[in-house]
Design a protein around this motif. Structure first.
Motif, PDB file in Angstrom:
ATOM      1  N   THR A  61       0.823  -1.216   0.000  1.00  0.00           N
ATOM      2  CA  THR A  61       0.000   0.000   0.000  1.00  0.00           C
ATOM      3  C   THR A  61       0.851   1.257   0.000  1.00  0.00           C
ATOM      4  N   LYS A  62       2.049   1.183   0.551  1.00  0.00           N
ATOM      5  CA  LYS A  62       2.915   2.365   0.627  1.00  0.00           C
ATOM      6  C   LYS A  62       3.241   2.923  -0.752  1.00  0.00           C
ATOM      7  N   LEU A  63       3.229   2.072  -1.771  1.00  0.00           N
ATOM      8  CA  LEU A  63       3.414   2.533  -3.146  1.00  0.00           C
ATOM      9  C   LEU A  63       2.316   3.531  -3.503  1.00  0.00           C
ATOM     10  N   PHE A  64       1.071   3.221  -3.125  1.00  0.00           N
ATOM     11  CA  PHE A  64      -0.060   4.099  -3.407  1.00  0.00           C
ATOM     12  C   PHE A  64      -0.006   5.365  -2.559  1.00  0.00           C
ATOM     13  N   THR A  65       0.442   5.242  -1.322  1.00  0.00           N
ATOM     14  CA  THR A  65       0.549   6.420  -0.458  1.00  0.00           C
ATOM     15  C   THR A  65       1.600   7.382  -0.999  1.00  0.00           C
ATOM     16  N   GLY A  66       2.723   6.834  -1.452  1.00  0.00           N
ATOM     17  CA  GLY A  66       3.745   7.674  -2.058  1.00  0.00           C
ATOM     18  C   GLY A  66       3.216   8.413  -3.273  1.00  0.00           C
ATOM     19  N   LEU A  67       2.443   7.709  -4.107  1.00  0.00           N
ATOM     20  CA  LEU A  67       1.856   8.345  -5.288  1.00  0.00           C
ATOM     21  C   LEU A  67       0.867   9.434  -4.892  1.00  0.00           C
ATOM     22  N   ALA A  68       0.079   9.179  -3.835  1.00  0.00           N
ATOM     23  CA  ALA A  68      -0.899  10.168  -3.379  1.00  0.00           C
ATOM     24  C   ALA A  68      -0.204  11.460  -2.936  1.00  0.00           C
ATOM     25  N   ILE A  69       0.857  11.323  -2.139  1.00  0.00           N
ATOM     26  CA  ILE A  69       1.602  12.502  -1.689  1.00  0.00           C
ATOM     27  C   ILE A  69       2.212  13.234  -2.885  1.00  0.00           C
ATOM     28  N   LEU A 173      -2.338  11.026   7.060  1.00  0.00           N
ATOM     29  CA  LEU A 173      -2.955  12.155   7.755  1.00  0.00           C
ATOM     30  C   LEU A 173      -2.653  13.472   7.043  1.00  0.00           C
ATOM     31  N   ILE A 174      -1.483  13.575   6.443  1.00  0.00           N
ATOM     32  CA  ILE A 174      -1.143  14.761   5.654  1.00  0.00           C
ATOM     33  C   ILE A 174      -2.051  14.854   4.432  1.00  0.00           C
ATOM     34  N   VAL A 175      -2.264  13.733   3.755  1.00  0.00           N
ATOM     35  CA  VAL A 175      -3.182  13.711   2.607  1.00  0.00           C
ATOM     36  C   VAL A 175      -4.546  14.259   3.026  1.00  0.00           C
ATOM     37  N   GLU A 176      -5.022  13.819   4.181  1.00  0.00           N
ATOM     38  CA  GLU A 176      -6.337  14.250   4.650  1.00  0.00           C
ATOM     39  C   GLU A 176      -6.349  15.742   4.973  1.00  0.00           C
ATOM     40  N   LEU A 181     -10.086  15.487   1.964  1.00  0.00           N
ATOM     41  CA  LEU A 181     -10.725  14.181   1.804  1.00  0.00           C
ATOM     42  C   LEU A 181     -10.090  13.189   2.763  1.00  0.00           C
ATOM     43  N   SER A 182     -10.804  12.110   3.068  1.00  0.00           N
ATOM     44  CA  SER A 182     -10.147  11.045   3.809  1.00  0.00           C
ATOM     45  C   SER A 182      -9.055  10.463   2.925  1.00  0.00           C
ATOM     46  N   TYR A 183      -8.036   9.876   3.546  1.00  0.00           N
ATOM     47  CA  TYR A 183      -6.953   9.273   2.769  1.00  0.00           C
ATOM     48  C   TYR A 183      -7.501   8.254   1.778  1.00  0.00           C
ATOM     49  N   ARG A 184      -8.382   7.380   2.240  1.00  0.00           N
ATOM     50  CA  ARG A 184      -8.912   6.325   1.375  1.00  0.00           C
ATOM     51  C   ARG A 184      -9.702   6.904   0.208  1.00  0.00           C
ATOM     52  N   GLN A 185     -10.481   7.956   0.474  1.00  0.00           N
ATOM     53  CA  GLN A 185     -11.257   8.584  -0.600  1.00  0.00           C
ATOM     54  C   GLN A 185     -10.347   9.255  -1.610  1.00  0.00           C
ATOM     55  N   PHE A 186      -9.265   9.866  -1.130  1.00  0.00           N
ATOM     56  CA  PHE A 186      -8.318  10.513  -2.046  1.00  0.00           C
ATOM     57  C   PHE A 186      -7.700   9.478  -2.984  1.00  0.00           C
ATOM     58  N   VAL A 187      -7.256   8.353  -2.424  1.00  0.00           N
ATOM     59  CA  VAL A 187      -6.656   7.303  -3.256  1.00  0.00           C
ATOM     60  C   VAL A 187      -7.690   6.766  -4.243  1.00  0.00           C
ATOM     61  N   GLN A 188      -8.919   6.598  -3.788  1.00  0.00           N
ATOM     62  CA  GLN A 188      -9.989   6.119  -4.659  1.00  0.00           C
ATOM     63  C   GLN A 188     -10.242   7.100  -5.808  1.00  0.00           C
ATOM     64  N   ASP A 189     -10.366   8.383  -5.468  1.00  0.00           N
ATOM     65  CA  ASP A 189     -10.729   9.394  -6.467  1.00  0.00           C
ATOM     66  C   ASP A 189      -9.586   9.765  -7.405  1.00  0.00           C
ATOM     67  N   LYS A 190      -8.359   9.783  -6.888  1.00  0.00           N
ATOM     68  CA  LYS A 190      -7.238  10.314  -7.660  1.00  0.00           C
ATOM     69  C   LYS A 190      -6.333   9.246  -8.284  1.00  0.00           C
ATOM     70  N   ILE A 191      -6.429   8.006  -7.806  1.00  0.00           N
ATOM     71  CA  ILE A 191      -5.570   6.949  -8.355  1.00  0.00           C
ATOM     72  C   ILE A 191      -6.395   5.770  -8.856  1.00  0.00           C
ATOM     73  N   ILE A 192      -7.200   5.176  -8.000  1.00  0.00           N
ATOM     74  CA  ILE A 192      -7.922   3.953  -8.364  1.00  0.00           C
ATOM     75  C   ILE A 192      -8.922   4.188  -9.493  1.00  0.00           C
ATOM     76  N   LYS A 193      -9.780   5.179  -9.335  1.00  0.00           N
ATOM     77  CA  LYS A 193     -10.813   5.432 -10.349  1.00  0.00           C
ATOM     78  C   LYS A 193     -10.240   5.920 -11.681  1.00  0.00           C
ATOM     79  N   PRO A 194      -9.342   6.911 -11.708  1.00  0.00           N
ATOM     80  CA  PRO A 194      -8.791   7.368 -12.988  1.00  0.00           C
ATOM     81  C   PRO A 194      -8.023   6.284 -13.741  1.00  0.00           C
ATOM     82  N   ARG A 195      -7.393   5.387 -13.023  1.00  0.00           N
ATOM     83  CA  ARG A 195      -6.624   4.329 -13.663  1.00  0.00           C
ATOM     84  C   ARG A 195      -7.481   3.089 -13.966  1.00  0.00           C
ATOM     85  N   LYS A 196      -8.758   3.166 -13.627  1.00  0.00           N
ATOM     86  CA  LYS A 196      -9.726   2.100 -13.904  1.00  0.00           C
ATOM     87  C   LYS A 196      -9.283   0.760 -13.295  1.00  0.00           C
TER      88      LYS A 196
END
Length: 346
Positions: A61-69, A173-176, A181-196
């Motif tokens: 998961t840290k791969l996704f957190t790094g991308l989010a930041i 917590l920084i993402v939030e 957005l919550s961290y999980r929602q940010f990853v969902q909206d900005k990484i998971i959904k756009p990348r299908k």
């Protein structure tokens, strides 16, 4: 290379891990090189693992957190030099006020970790932690703060690399704080959904969707299997707990290197050797890197109770190799076999 990967996996399976339960997947651009599935995603119902089964990937998961930041940095809402104490509205206790986003991303913050994975009694520490902080309550990232903020620093910020789950919780917590957005929602909206990514998400352990692998732990004495629902947080966070599948991980690697997730400049920073870990191994901003001569590979790994995962990207042939397991099979031995075969010794 396809035949070599196939032989490495078959030899590993035969000589080391005949009880492997999971998925092994290798692909190049537009072509599946080799894929194998073994075992069950649900032992009680005897439901088999399939190539599109979603598995927990723990610290992968840290791969996704790094991308989010890095996406927030791309959007000019954050910088690597920003200090943790200026970003979060919490009492950070004993955490050094000099700790920056860069320190957290590169595991060089020196902050105390709520679970010391280098300790010989790591499993006992984790069980004691769950006794004090029941796993079914691990829903919000703020819940982790009391486990971290009262711990003394291990060393000065920037002094050296030391793997830190707490550091990546703080990144969530920084993402939030920055995104609203919550961290999980940010990853969902900005990484998971756009990348299908169709089989990727933060799923509650007591409400897993269809075709998701339960994690299993075997009793050392009775050899009986039980699920890991009481042995991992109920809901994954920014340091671990995401679920995903082989094809979705493949998409992440290819879109990352095509600059579809981050800008070209930010992608280069994410993948660059930011901190040295050994003779030929380094860490970027959320991903491991190994350099051997003029060749480089990148990888991510994750281990937890009932969870084992790795994914490797070979840039020159553009091949992704990933392995998922839901019974704590030691996949590190398979990863090492792959790296040694292709001359990337750790």
């Amino acid at each position: 290379m396809r035949q070599s990967i196939q032989n490495i996996f078959k030899d590993w399976l035969k000589n080391k891990n005949e009880n492997f339960s999971g998925v092994f997947y290798a692909s190049s651009v537009g072509d599946i090189k080799y894929q194998q599935t073994y075992g069950s995603r649900n032992k009680g119902e005897e439901l088999p693992n399939t190539v599109d089964t979603a598995f927990a990937i723990a610290s992968g998961t840290k791969l996704f957190t790094g991308l989010a930041i890095c996406k927030l940095i791309d959007n000019k809402k954050l910088s690597l030099e920003d200090k943790l104490c200026d970003l979060l509205p919490f009492d950070l206790g004993k955490i050094d006020k000099r700790v920056t986003v860069f320190h957290l991303l590169t595991h060089t913050s020196g902050i105390g970790d709520y679970i010391d994975e280098d300790a010989d009694d790591c499993e006992e520490q984790l069980q004691a932690l769950y006794d004090k902080y029941p796993p079914h309550l691990w829903e919000r990232l703020e819940y982790y703060l009391p486990m971290t903020t009262q711990l003394p620093p291990k060393f000065e910020p920037g002094e050296r690399f030391c793997y830190s789950n707490s550091g990546f919780v703080l990144l969530g917590l920084i993402v939030e704080a920055v995104s609203g957005l919550s961290y999980r929602q940010f990853v969902q909206d900005k990484i998971i959904k756009p990348r299908k990514l169709v089989h990727t998400g933060f799923y509650r352990m007591d409400s897993l969707p269809t075709n998701t692998a339960l994690g299993y732990i075997q009793n050392r004495d009775t050899k009986e299997w039980r699920t890991n629902i009481f042995s991992v947080p109920i809901l994954g966070g920014s340091d671990g707990g995401l679920f995903t599948c082989a094809e979705d991980v493949d998409i992440i690697w290819r879109d990352l290197f095509a600059n579809k997730i981050l800008s070209k400049e930010m992608t280069q920073a994410f993948l660059a050797a930011q901190v040295v870990r050994g003779k030929n191994e380094s860490y970027g901003l959320g991903v491991y890197r190994i350099d051997e001569g003029d060749k480089t590979i990148f990888y991510a790994v994750g281990v937890d109770n009932g969870v084992n995962f790795f994914t490797v990207y070979f840039p020159q042939p553009r091949i992704v190799v990933s392995a998922f397991d839901n019974t704590n099979t030691n996949l590190f031995s398979l990863l090492n076999d792959l790296l040694e075969k292709f001359h990337y010794p750790v």
